[in-house]
Scaffold this motif. Structure first.
Motif, short mmCIF file in Angstrom:
data_model
loop_
_atom_site.label_atom_id
_atom_site.label_comp_id
_atom_site.label_asym_id
_atom_site.label_seq_id
_atom_site.Cartn_x
_atom_site.Cartn_y
_atom_site.Cartn_z
N TYR A 183 0.82 -1.20 0.00
CA TYR A 183 0.00 0.00 0.00
C TYR A 183 0.86 1.26 0.00
O TYR A 183 0.49 2.27 -0.61
N VAL A 184 1.99 1.20 0.66
CA VAL A 184 2.90 2.34 0.64
C VAL A 184 3.47 2.54 -0.76
O VAL A 184 3.53 3.66 -1.28
N PHE A 185 3.88 1.45 -1.41
CA PHE A 185 4.39 1.54 -2.78
C PHE A 185 3.31 2.04 -3.72
O PHE A 185 3.57 2.83 -4.63
N ALA A 186 2.07 1.55 -3.54
CA ALA A 186 0.97 1.97 -4.40
C ALA A 186 0.66 3.45 -4.23
O ALA A 186 0.13 4.08 -5.15
N THR A 187 0.98 4.02 -3.08
CA THR A 187 0.77 5.44 -2.85
C THR A 187 1.90 6.27 -3.42
O THR A 187 1.69 7.28 -4.11
N VAL A 188 3.14 5.87 -3.14
CA VAL A 188 4.30 6.65 -3.57
C VAL A 188 4.52 6.53 -5.08
O VAL A 188 4.79 7.52 -5.77
N TRP A 189 4.39 5.32 -5.61
CA TRP A 189 4.68 5.08 -7.03
C TRP A 189 3.43 4.80 -7.85
O TRP A 189 3.53 4.44 -9.03
N GLY A 190 2.27 4.92 -7.25
CA GLY A 190 1.03 4.73 -7.97
C GLY A 190 0.11 5.91 -7.78
O GLY A 190 0.53 7.02 -7.41
N ARG A 191 -1.17 5.70 -8.01
CA ARG A 191 -2.16 6.77 -7.93
C ARG A 191 -3.07 6.63 -6.72
O ARG A 191 -4.08 7.32 -6.65
#
Length: 599
Positions: free
Chosen positions: A477-485
């Motif tokens: 979820y952290v990756f999806a926030t930093v590197w996603g939308r």
């Protein structure tokens, strides 16, 4: 010293909070109050591939309608760090005044312009406008492909329909529809081909009394995915793991230690009878070496000091986000506040490093402070320089302007480094003796060979995998926030997982240190750091999996940004968890040798 410390605390409280305001631009444009017919400030901002979150370019870098003289808007530090480059738009939007279809301009698209539009439409580029400090986003066109019969058509949307909602004399919602008119982009026959395109726009207003002005950013259509929901699987997984691990370490190590204490307290002849059948009794033998200071003391203390600073920095940022100081829809404020919090917590790194270095009988404390200042900043500057240079080469707005670079350097030189020196002086002057429970001999004891199950590679894998498993689900979820939308707003859950990570790291470090000492290996100082910090390696391996299997990112710029900054994150894990592993091991080693009856 006292006044400087008070000043630092004041800056720590005031500056990040001021920059953390998600609607910080409101302070520059007034109270957002409009009268009938007042002009609404409208800016064009940035464009970029939808799936490459950190690859953005200026809107006017495209062959679009633009004024003869481009006037840029002054930005906050957070907006610049977020890649914003706002400039005045040609659209004339007046408060509560509907505008029927109106021509913006007519562009003569040359062959290279048509190819440029085709490329950005195929790559799913989006644009961002800012109206009264509210973002409005959309796409440039659409792609139609059919297999049977084969066809490949690219359509350019030429009309922007703005729909704004107001509540009283405030604007509370902004939306732009771009698909009402379209033209098919032909494949140019040659370089002299010219396609005239007429761009238009319209504006409609409607009243909406259900949206209050102070919550206007939380309503309306979500261009990007909605905020993440509470993921109970991650919480339950981490909580169960930490309970089981703490229980395991507490029971196994406590029982083993009690057995060892009982054995070591017996008479000499009783101890000899049990030697052949006893296991893991070697940690008493190395009591004269276990507190032998590690090699490269200055570097070791610098690493520990920076690790403690990282823990404090992350704790403050999460707490500030938890108290609502960050707008989830604007990450730039968090970037700026994070940089300032790091600069202001440099005193912690200097204090811990210099105090520990002085306790280890170090004499060159000035160089220790310099090393403390460089342990994180030099790797960060090296990676950032490569990424920023590549972004500048591609013309991306992610490349920081020269003035911003100078500002960040001045913040570190005028705040970060002086606070490191101040903390180092205070730590050096307040440091007492190391006060080891056992005296250290002049000649080091020979270290016997150890079985493979207690070797360094096994310790590294075990010390890194268990903390990583506690955060693996949340890490997505952290990756999806930093590197996603995605938008991450569950900062309470993040704080809980952060504490779980620290607890698991401390427990596994104590267990691994005990196993190492039982093998009569007293070199636990550096190993406690690397065993816990090896979690960063597992984070990097997960990032490779995420990039190729869970994301749609592509291109040289996005790839270099992703892996460059991920390497820095893994280095942060090494520093942070290494410091936690060392201090937990130090407390454990002091405890067992303090309660050991020596001859």
């Amino acid at each position: 010293k006292m006044s400087a410390a008070i000043l630092a605390i004041g800056l720590l409280v005031v500056l990040p909070a001021a920059l953390a305001d998600g609607d910080g631009a409101a302070r520059r444009t007034g109270s957002h109050v409009f009268g009938q017919g007042d002009k609404v400030p409208t800016y064009v901002n940035k464009v970029g591939p939808y799936y490459n979150t950190h690859e953005t370019y200026h809107y006017y870098s495209l062959p679009v309608c633009h004024p003869q003289k481009i006037v840029h808007r002054s930005l906050t530090l957070g907006e610049v760090l977020d890649g914003d480059r706002m400039a005045e738009a040609l659209y004339e939007i007046k408060f509560k005044v509907d505008t029927p279809e109106k021509e913006l301009c007519t562009m003569n698209l040359h062959a290279k312009d048509i190819h440029h539009f085709m490329e950005i439409i195929e790559d799913l580029y989006y644009f961002e406008f800012v109206l009264d400090d509210m973002p409005a986003r959309g796409f440039f066109g659409q792609l139609e492909e059919h297999v049977l019969p084969h066809s490949h058509k690219v359509y350019l949307w030429t009309h922007h329909a703005f729909h704004l909602q107001y509540n009283g004399d405030h604007i509370v919602a902004v939306n732009v529809s771009e698909s009402t008119k379209e033209i098919e982009l032909p494949e140019p026959a040659d370089e002299s081909f010219i396609l005239p395109v007429k761009f238009t726009y319209s504006v409609t207003w409607s009243e909406n009394t259900k949206i209050p002005f102070n919550k206007r950013n939380t309503y309306g259509r979500n261009f990007f995915p909605k905020s993440l929901e509470i993921h109970w699987l991650s919480i339950i997984n981490s909580a169960v793991l930490v309970v089981l691990l703490i229980g395991f370490v507490a029971i196994i190590v406590a029982r083993t230690l009690n057995k060892d204490f009982a054995r070591y307290s017996q008479e000499e002849e009783d101890l000899e009878l049990e030697t052949e059948s006893a296991e893991d009794q070697g940690w008493k033998i190395i009591h004269a070496d276990v507190f032998r200071f590690p090699p490269y003391k200055s570097l070791f203390c610098a690493v520990i000091g920076n690790g403690v600073q990282v823990v404090a920095t992350l704790m403050l940022i999460i707490l500030m986000a938890l108290f609502g100081l960050f707008n989830v829809h604007r990450h730039g404020a968090m970037n700026a506040a994070g940089f300032l919090v790091y600069a202001l917590t440099c005193c912690i790194a200097g204090f811990v490093a210099a105090r520990l270095y002085r306790q280890m009988e170090g004499t060159n404390w000035a160089w220790n402070i310099v090393a403390t200042s460089c342990v994180f900043t030099i790797p960060f500057f090296a990676v950032w320089s490569c990424v920023n240079s590549l972004a500048w080469y591609h013309g991306s707005t992610q490349a920081l302007p020269f003035t911003t670079i100078v500002l960040l350097i001045l913040i570190w030189l005028c705040i970060g480094f002086p606070l490191t020196v101040l903390g180092g002086i205070v730590g050096k002057n307040t440091a007492g003796a190391f006060d080891a429970p056992c005296r250290t001999k002049n000649v080091a004891r020979e270290i016997p060979a150890v079985p493979w199950c207690r070797s360094l590679p096994v310790h590294l894998i075990g010390g890194g995998f268990l903390p990583f498993s506690a955060i693996s689900v949340e890490l997505y979820y952290v990756f999806a926030t930093v590197w996603g939308r995605e938008h991450y707003a569950l900062y309470g859950i993040l704080l809980l997982v952060f504490f779980i990570l620290l607890a698991v790291t401390a427990c596994i470090s104590v267990a691994l240190t005990y196993f190492q000492l039982s093998s009569e290996d007293y070199r636990w100082w550096w190993r406690s750091v690397f065993s816990a910090g090896f979690t960063g390696v597992f984070v990097f391996l997960y990032s490779i999996f995420y990039y190729f299997m869970r994301s749609n990112m592509s291109g040289t710029l996005q790839t270099v940004q992703f892996f460059g900054y991920t390497l820095l994150v893994c280095y942060v894990f090494l520093l942070m968890l290494g410091a936690v592993g060392f201090f937990s091991s130090l407390v454990f080693v002091r405890y067992i040798y303090k309660h050991l009856k020596l001859d």
